[in-house]
Design a protein around this motif. Structure first.
Motif, PDB file in Angstrom:
ATOM      1  N   HIS A 145     -43.051 -16.016  32.924  1.00  0.00           N
ATOM      2  CA  HIS A 145     -42.545 -15.701  31.586  1.00  0.00           C
ATOM      3  C   HIS A 145     -41.927 -16.934  30.921  1.00  0.00           C
ATOM      4  O   HIS A 145     -42.054 -17.130  29.716  1.00  0.00           O
ATOM      5  CB  HIS A 145     -41.536 -14.561  31.650  1.00  0.00           C
ATOM      6  N   ALA A 146     -41.252 -17.749  31.725  1.00  0.00           N
ATOM      7  CA  ALA A 146     -40.632 -18.957  31.160  1.00  0.00           C
ATOM      8  C   ALA A 146     -41.696 -19.924  30.645  1.00  0.00           C
ATOM      9  O   ALA A 146     -41.487 -20.624  29.654  1.00  0.00           O
ATOM     10  CB  ALA A 146     -39.765 -19.642  32.219  1.00  0.00           C
ATOM     11  N   ILE A 147     -42.835 -19.938  31.318  1.00  0.00           N
ATOM     12  CA  ILE A 147     -43.915 -20.850  30.927  1.00  0.00           C
ATOM     13  C   ILE A 147     -44.630 -20.357  29.668  1.00  0.00           C
ATOM     14  O   ILE A 147     -45.116 -21.159  28.864  1.00  0.00           O
ATOM     15  CB  ILE A 147     -44.922 -20.989  32.103  1.00  0.00           C
ATOM     16  N   ALA A 148     -44.669 -19.029  29.492  1.00  0.00           N
ATOM     17  CA  ALA A 148     -45.412 -18.437  28.373  1.00  0.00           C
ATOM     18  C   ALA A 148     -44.633 -18.601  27.071  1.00  0.00           C
ATOM     19  O   ALA A 148     -44.047 -17.654  26.544  1.00  0.00           O
ATOM     20  CB  ALA A 148     -45.693 -16.958  28.666  1.00  0.00           C
ATOM     21  N   ARG A 149     -44.597 -19.832  26.592  1.00  0.00           N
ATOM     22  CA  ARG A 149     -43.885 -20.127  25.349  1.00  0.00           C
ATOM     23  C   ARG A 149     -44.737 -21.058  24.495  1.00  0.00           C
ATOM     24  O   ARG A 149     -45.605 -21.746  25.017  1.00  0.00           O
ATOM     25  CB  ARG A 149     -42.555 -20.825  25.657  1.00  0.00           C
ATOM     26  N   PRO A 150     -44.474 -21.087  23.202  1.00  0.00           N
ATOM     27  CA  PRO A 150     -45.226 -22.019  22.367  1.00  0.00           C
ATOM     28  C   PRO A 150     -44.964 -23.459  22.820  1.00  0.00           C
ATOM     29  O   PRO A 150     -43.838 -23.787  23.212  1.00  0.00           O
ATOM     30  CB  PRO A 150     -44.641 -21.804  20.964  1.00  0.00           C
ATOM     31  N   GLU A 160     -34.427 -41.798  29.759  1.00  0.00           N
ATOM     32  CA  GLU A 160     -32.983 -41.884  29.483  1.00  0.00           C
ATOM     33  C   GLU A 160     -32.563 -40.971  28.342  1.00  0.00           C
ATOM     34  O   GLU A 160     -31.455 -40.434  28.326  1.00  0.00           O
ATOM     35  CB  GLU A 160     -32.607 -43.330  29.142  1.00  0.00           C
ATOM     36  N   SER A 161     -33.447 -40.775  27.373  1.00  0.00           N
ATOM     37  CA  SER A 161     -33.123 -39.864  26.271  1.00  0.00           C
ATOM     38  C   SER A 161     -33.890 -38.541  26.373  1.00  0.00           C
ATOM     39  O   SER A 161     -33.951 -37.771  25.415  1.00  0.00           O
ATOM     40  CB  SER A 161     -33.381 -40.548  24.931  1.00  0.00           C
ATOM     41  N   GLY A 162     -34.475 -38.268  27.557  1.00  0.00           N
ATOM     42  CA  GLY A 162     -35.129 -36.977  27.764  1.00  0.00           C
ATOM     43  C   GLY A 162     -36.584 -36.938  27.326  1.00  0.00           C
ATOM     44  O   GLY A 162     -37.180 -35.861  27.256  1.00  0.00           O
ATOM     45  N   TYR A 163     -37.158 -38.109  27.050  1.00  0.00           N
ATOM     46  CA  TYR A 163     -38.546 -38.145  26.578  1.00  0.00           C
ATOM     47  C   TYR A 163     -39.481 -38.763  27.609  1.00  0.00           C
ATOM     48  O   TYR A 163     -39.028 -39.237  28.660  1.00  0.00           O
ATOM     49  CB  TYR A 163     -38.623 -38.905  25.248  1.00  0.00           C
ATOM     50  N   PHE A 164     -40.771 -38.737  27.273  1.00  0.00           N
ATOM     51  CA  PHE A 164     -41.821 -39.294  28.128  1.00  0.00           C
ATOM     52  C   PHE A 164     -42.623 -40.316  27.338  1.00  0.00           C
ATOM     53  O   PHE A 164     -42.787 -40.154  26.139  1.00  0.00           O
ATOM     54  CB  PHE A 164     -42.780 -38.176  28.598  1.00  0.00           C
ATOM     55  N   PRO A 165     -43.188 -41.336  28.021  1.00  0.00           N
ATOM     56  CA  PRO A 165     -44.007 -42.313  27.293  1.00  0.00           C
ATOM     57  C   PRO A 165     -45.356 -41.731  26.866  1.00  0.00           C
ATOM     58  O   PRO A 165     -46.013 -42.270  25.995  1.00  0.00           O
ATOM     59  CB  PRO A 165     -44.194 -43.451  28.294  1.00  0.00           C
ATOM     60  N   TYR A 166     -45.808 -40.678  27.533  1.00  0.00           N
ATOM     61  CA  TYR A 166     -47.051 -39.998  27.132  1.00  0.00           C
ATOM     62  C   TYR A 166     -46.801 -38.499  27.248  1.00  0.00           C
ATOM     63  O   TYR A 166     -45.712 -38.072  27.617  1.00  0.00           O
ATOM     64  CB  TYR A 166     -48.260 -40.477  27.935  1.00  0.00           C
ATOM     65  N   THR A 167     -47.822 -37.698  26.927  1.00  0.00           N
ATOM     66  CA  THR A 167     -47.586 -36.252  26.828  1.00  0.00           C
ATOM     67  C   THR A 167     -47.203 -35.647  28.176  1.00  0.00           C
ATOM     68  O   THR A 167     -47.950 -35.776  29.148  1.00  0.00           O
ATOM     69  CB  THR A 167     -48.857 -35.545  26.296  1.00  0.00           C
ATOM     70  N   PRO A 168     -46.059 -35.009  28.250  1.00  0.00           N
ATOM     71  CA  PRO A 168     -45.627 -34.377  29.504  1.00  0.00           C
ATOM     72  C   PRO A 168     -46.271 -32.995  29.659  1.00  0.00           C
ATOM     73  O   PRO A 168     -46.818 -32.462  28.693  1.00  0.00           O
ATOM     74  CB  PRO A 168     -44.121 -34.238  29.302  1.00  0.00           C
ATOM     75  N   PRO A 169     -46.164 -32.410  30.871  1.00  0.00           N
ATOM     76  CA  PRO A 169     -46.655 -31.038  31.056  1.00  0.00           C
ATOM     77  C   PRO A 169     -45.596 -30.058  30.531  1.00  0.00           C
ATOM     78  O   PRO A 169     -44.897 -29.402  31.298  1.00  0.00           O
ATOM     79  CB  PRO A 169     -46.835 -30.932  32.571  1.00  0.00           C
ATOM     80  N   THR A 170     -45.496 -29.964  29.227  1.00  0.00           N
ATOM     81  CA  THR A 170     -44.361 -29.286  28.573  1.00  0.00           C
ATOM     82  C   THR A 170     -44.051 -27.908  29.163  1.00  0.00           C
ATOM     83  O   THR A 170     -42.909 -27.619  29.517  1.00  0.00           O
ATOM     84  CB  THR A 170     -44.660 -29.139  27.062  1.00  0.00           C
ATOM     85  N   ASN A 171     -45.077 -27.068  29.278  1.00  0.00           N
ATOM     86  CA  ASN A 171     -44.772 -25.697  29.701  1.00  0.00           C
ATOM     87  C   ASN A 171     -44.382 -25.613  31.170  1.00  0.00           C
ATOM     88  O   ASN A 171     -43.620 -24.726  31.570  1.00  0.00           O
ATOM     89  CB  ASN A 171     -45.943 -24.780  29.359  1.00  0.00           C
TER      90      ASN A 171
END
Ligand SMILES: *Cc1c(COP(=O)(O)O)cnc(C)c1O
Length: 391
Positions: free
Chosen positions: A24-29, A239-250
């Motif tokens: 359920h946590a993964i099933a998000r936009p 360091e600021s919570g980001y990634f240099p390329y697309t992360p596996p967001t869900n």
């Protein structure tokens, strides 16, 4: 085949069953990974993993399987031609050594019998002879998923310290993390390699390195040609919570939820649950008159049990019968254990009755496939579970 009712039993040692809460946590936009909302998710995911790896050190997450994180650990810390001491604990340690060779490193593999873990005494002896410090790293698989053997990492560290050797310690925790006690900082590990789809109860597709200070220095001073796996841009963006390329967001949403579940239960209780289920499983195997592959009781895996088939019976035909009749997947024998063992995964999102269902299915499958055995294994496991309440 008829449409099966009820749930498929996924009793392989990874990928493991994903709890509904995590699904359920993964099933998000999907959100913009460069937008303001993402930073909180990125930071939460890094913090969640650090809390399970038990580290305050750096950590980077890759959209990759565990194999990618293996490669990342090697290419960031080692230079072409570097010697890496490895232990032949089974199929996964063999694959990691093969990778090291194909990357241009010099793996030196301590031979093993695929029934026991990395030997701290052999390590100390070898490092003590390496007075010129030619060995740049020691790489160990914590839980060898092909054999059901858990190596003793604190004793490995102690052996390195007694030898006074400066090699880095790289540890594969891919199938141990979240199931077996592990301490990146307290055990003095330099790089921890892990991934999502085993004890962390997530789908495949996310892996990581936890990076100690000494490993970070080694990567800044050397390492191999690298790009996708390079720690430096990962750490800078992280360091600021980001990634240099697309992360596996869900998967990151799932990760935060899954680690939350582990802490709600309590890590100590999670580890005790795995030990208890492993003990019940071994009681079943012994009652069947079959043999547990691991031959060192201190190294029995809490995560899975590999079971040796009687000499003239193939494990694959047995597993195929169990899948067809009972809709249950059991782990195959890997590498030189192909068709010789089947593996029972008892990790991740598992309770007593799921385990008893799995063991009942195995017992029925042994009968169905004509594998010589004594009845009463599932019963023996039920007695262990009844007599030993969960902690
Ligand atoms: C599963 C596993 C791997 C490989 O991970 P992938 O995600 O399949 O690349 C490596 N080491 C161990 C100990 C494993 O259990």
């Amino acid at each position: 085949m008829a449409v099966p009712s009820g749930r498929h039993f996924l009793q392989i040692p990874g990928p493991t069953n994903v709890p509904d809460r995590v699904l359920h946590a993964i099933a998000r936009p999907v959100i913009d990974h460069r937008g303001p909302e993402f930073a909180d998710l990125g930071a939460a995911a890094l913090g969640a993993l650090k809390s399970v790896v038990r580290t305050r050190a750096d950590l980077v997450i890759y959209p990759a399987s565990g194999t990618g994180a293996w490669e990342a650990a090697l290419v960031n810390t080692l230079s072409p031609g570097d010697r890496v001491l490895m232990f032949e604990t089974g199929h996964f340690s063999t694959l990691w050594a093969r990778m090291a060779r194909s990357l241009g490193l010099e793996p030196e593999v301590v031979p093993g019998d695929w029934r026991s873990g990395a030997d701290p005494a052999a390590l100390e002896e070898r490092l003590s002879r390496d007075t010129g410090h030619a060995i740049a790293a020691v790489a160990v698989v914590h839980n060898e998923t092909s054999t059901g053997v858990t190596s003793r990492i604190p004793e490995i560290r102690a052996a390195m310290d007694r030898a006074g050797h400066p090699a880095l310690l790289l540890v594969d925790t891919i199938s141990s993390l979240g199931s077996v006690e592990y301490e990146h900082d307290a055990w003095g590990v330099d790089v921890t390699v892990g991934c999502s789809q085993k004890g962390l109860m997530l789908p495949p597709g996310l892996s990581f390195n936890a990076i100690g200070a000494k490993a970070l220095e080694a990567s800044a001073a050397g390492g191999m040609p690298r790009s996708y796996w390079d720690w430096a841009p990962m750490l800078e963006a992280g360091e600021s919570g980001y990634f240099p390329y697309t992360p596996p967001t869900n998967l990151l949403y799932g990760l935060v939820e899954a680690v939350g579940m582990l802490h709600e239960e309590g890590l100590e209780r999670v580890f005790a649950r795995h030990r208890r289920h492993a003990e019940a499983t071994r009681a079943a195997v012994r009652a069947w008159g079959l043999e547990v592959l691991c031959r060192v009781p201190e190294e029995y895996s809490p995560v899975l049990t590999a079971v040796l088939m009687p000499e003239d019976k193939g494990a694959d035909a047995f597993r195929a019968a169990v899948l067809e009749r009972f809709d249950m997947s059991l782990g195959a024998g890997l590498g030189r254990l192909s068709d010789r063992v089947f593996r029972i995964g008892h990790l991740g999102d598992l309770n007593d009755l799921t385990l008893l269902g799995a063991l009942g299915g195995i017992e029925a499958g042994l009968r169905l496939a004509g594998v010589p055995h004594e009845p009463g294994g599932a019963d023996a496991a039920a007695r262990v579970l009844a007599d030993a309440p969960p902690r």
